[in-house]
Design a protein around this motif. Structure first.
Motif, PDB file in Angstrom:
ATOM      1  N   TRP A   6       0.844  -1.187   0.000  1.00 42.14           N
ATOM      2  CA  TRP A   6       0.000   0.000   0.000  1.00 42.14           C
ATOM      3  C   TRP A   6       0.883   1.242   0.000  1.00 42.14           C
ATOM      4  O   TRP A   6       1.937   1.253   0.634  1.00 42.14           O
ATOM      5  CB  TRP A   6      -0.887   0.013   1.237  1.00 42.14           C
ATOM      6  CG  TRP A   6      -1.855  -1.114   1.258  1.00 42.14           C
ATOM      7  CD1 TRP A   6      -1.695  -2.311   1.876  1.00 42.14           C
ATOM      8  CD2 TRP A   6      -3.124  -1.169   0.612  1.00 42.14           C
ATOM      9  NE1 TRP A   6      -2.792  -3.109   1.671  1.00 42.14           N
ATOM     10  CE2 TRP A   6      -3.682  -2.437   0.901  1.00 42.14           C
ATOM     11  CE3 TRP A   6      -3.839  -0.281  -0.179  1.00 42.14           C
ATOM     12  CZ2 TRP A   6      -4.934  -2.816   0.420  1.00 42.14           C
ATOM     13  CZ3 TRP A   6      -5.083  -0.663  -0.641  1.00 42.14           C
ATOM     14  CH2 TRP A   6      -5.619  -1.908  -0.345  1.00 42.14           C
ATOM     15  N   GLU A   9       0.812   7.009   2.037  1.00 37.56           N
ATOM     16  CA  GLU A   9      -0.315   7.880   2.399  1.00 37.56           C
ATOM     17  C   GLU A   9      -1.534   7.054   2.811  1.00 37.56           C
ATOM     18  O   GLU A   9      -2.209   7.372   3.788  1.00 37.56           O
ATOM     19  CB  GLU A   9      -0.678   8.785   1.229  1.00 37.56           C
ATOM     20  CG  GLU A   9      -1.844   9.707   1.530  1.00 37.56           C
ATOM     21  CD  GLU A   9      -2.317  10.503   0.317  1.00 37.56           C
ATOM     22  OE1 GLU A   9      -3.382  11.112   0.430  1.00 37.56           O
ATOM     23  OE2 GLU A   9      -1.631  10.508  -0.710  1.00 37.56           O
ATOM     24  N   THR A  10      -1.796   5.973   2.088  1.00 39.44           N
ATOM     25  CA  THR A  10      -2.929   5.113   2.407  1.00 39.44           C
ATOM     26  C   THR A  10      -2.724   4.445   3.762  1.00 39.44           C
ATOM     27  O   THR A  10      -3.653   4.353   4.571  1.00 39.44           O
ATOM     28  CB  THR A  10      -3.118   4.045   1.314  1.00 39.44           C
ATOM     29  OG1 THR A  10      -3.316   4.713   0.064  1.00 39.44           O
ATOM     30  CG2 THR A  10      -4.308   3.152   1.599  1.00 39.44           C
ATOM     31  N   LYS A  11      -1.512   3.991   4.018  1.00 39.29           N
ATOM     32  CA  LYS A  11      -1.208   3.370   5.314  1.00 39.29           C
ATOM     33  C   LYS A  11      -1.424   4.364   6.455  1.00 39.29           C
ATOM     34  O   LYS A  11      -1.995   4.023   7.491  1.00 39.29           O
ATOM     35  CB  LYS A  11       0.230   2.871   5.342  1.00 39.29           C
ATOM     36  CG  LYS A  11       0.459   1.628   4.529  1.00 39.29           C
ATOM     37  CD  LYS A  11       1.918   1.207   4.643  1.00 39.29           C
ATOM     38  CE  LYS A  11       2.220   0.008   3.801  1.00 39.29           C
ATOM     39  NZ  LYS A  11       3.635  -0.390   3.876  1.00 39.29           N
ATOM     40  N   ARG A  13      -3.393   7.049   6.480  1.00 42.13           N
ATOM     41  CA  ARG A  13      -4.824   7.313   6.636  1.00 42.13           C
ATOM     42  C   ARG A  13      -5.504   6.169   7.369  1.00 42.13           C
ATOM     43  O   ARG A  13      -6.346   6.380   8.243  1.00 42.13           O
ATOM     44  CB  ARG A  13      -5.485   7.519   5.274  1.00 42.13           C
ATOM     45  CG  ARG A  13      -5.233   8.873   4.679  1.00 42.13           C
ATOM     46  CD  ARG A  13      -6.009   9.173   3.405  1.00 42.13           C
ATOM     47  NE  ARG A  13      -7.051   8.253   3.054  1.00 42.13           N
ATOM     48  CZ  ARG A  13      -7.173   7.669   1.858  1.00 42.13           C
ATOM     49  NH1 ARG A  13      -6.311   7.924   0.905  1.00 42.13           N
ATOM     50  NH2 ARG A  13      -8.167   6.851   1.616  1.00 42.13           N
ATOM     51  N   ALA A  14      -5.142   4.940   7.029  1.00 42.98           N
ATOM     52  CA  ALA A  14      -5.741   3.772   7.670  1.00 42.98           C
ATOM     53  C   ALA A  14      -5.353   3.709   9.148  1.00 42.98           C
ATOM     54  O   ALA A  14      -6.199   3.436  10.003  1.00 42.98           O
ATOM     55  CB  ALA A  14      -5.311   2.494   6.951  1.00 42.98           C
ATOM     56  N   ALA A  53     -10.211   4.016   3.555  1.00 39.38           N
ATOM     57  CA  ALA A  53      -8.752   3.895   3.565  1.00 39.38           C
ATOM     58  C   ALA A  53      -8.286   2.531   3.092  1.00 39.38           C
ATOM     59  O   ALA A  53      -7.127   2.350   2.753  1.00 39.38           O
ATOM     60  CB  ALA A  53      -8.214   4.162   4.967  1.00 39.38           C
ATOM     61  N   SER A  54      -9.187   1.570   3.049  1.00 40.86           N
ATOM     62  CA  SER A  54      -8.758   0.223   2.653  1.00 40.86           C
ATOM     63  C   SER A  54      -9.000  -0.053   1.189  1.00 40.86           C
ATOM     64  O   SER A  54      -9.620   0.650   0.491  1.00 40.86           O
ATOM     65  CB  SER A  54      -9.471  -0.821   3.489  1.00 40.86           C
ATOM     66  OG  SER A  54     -10.863  -0.765   3.302  1.00 40.86           O
TER      67      SER A  54
END
Length: 54
Positions: A6, A9-11, A13-14, A53-54
């Motif tokens: 991932w 940024e996605t990590k 946010r999650a 986020a996922s």
């Protein structure tokens, strides 16, 4: 099946969404049923953030 990588940024946010959800859940469990009712819309918002986020 290979694990998916991932973007950073996605990590982030999650992780933020999960931390907020964990904090909310702790507070939610410590409230009386009457005190939980006004908090329910926040749970729906956090759910949307976690799922987004996922």
């Amino acid at each position: 099946m290979t694990p998916r990588e991932w973007p950073a940024e996605t990590k982030q946010r999650a992780e933020k969404a999960m931390a907020d959800l964990e904090a909310f859940y702790g507070d939610f469990c410590n409230r009386t049923p009457f005190g939980r009712r006004p908090e329910t819309p926040k749970l729906e918002q956090l759910h949307s953030r976690v799922m987004g986020a996922s």
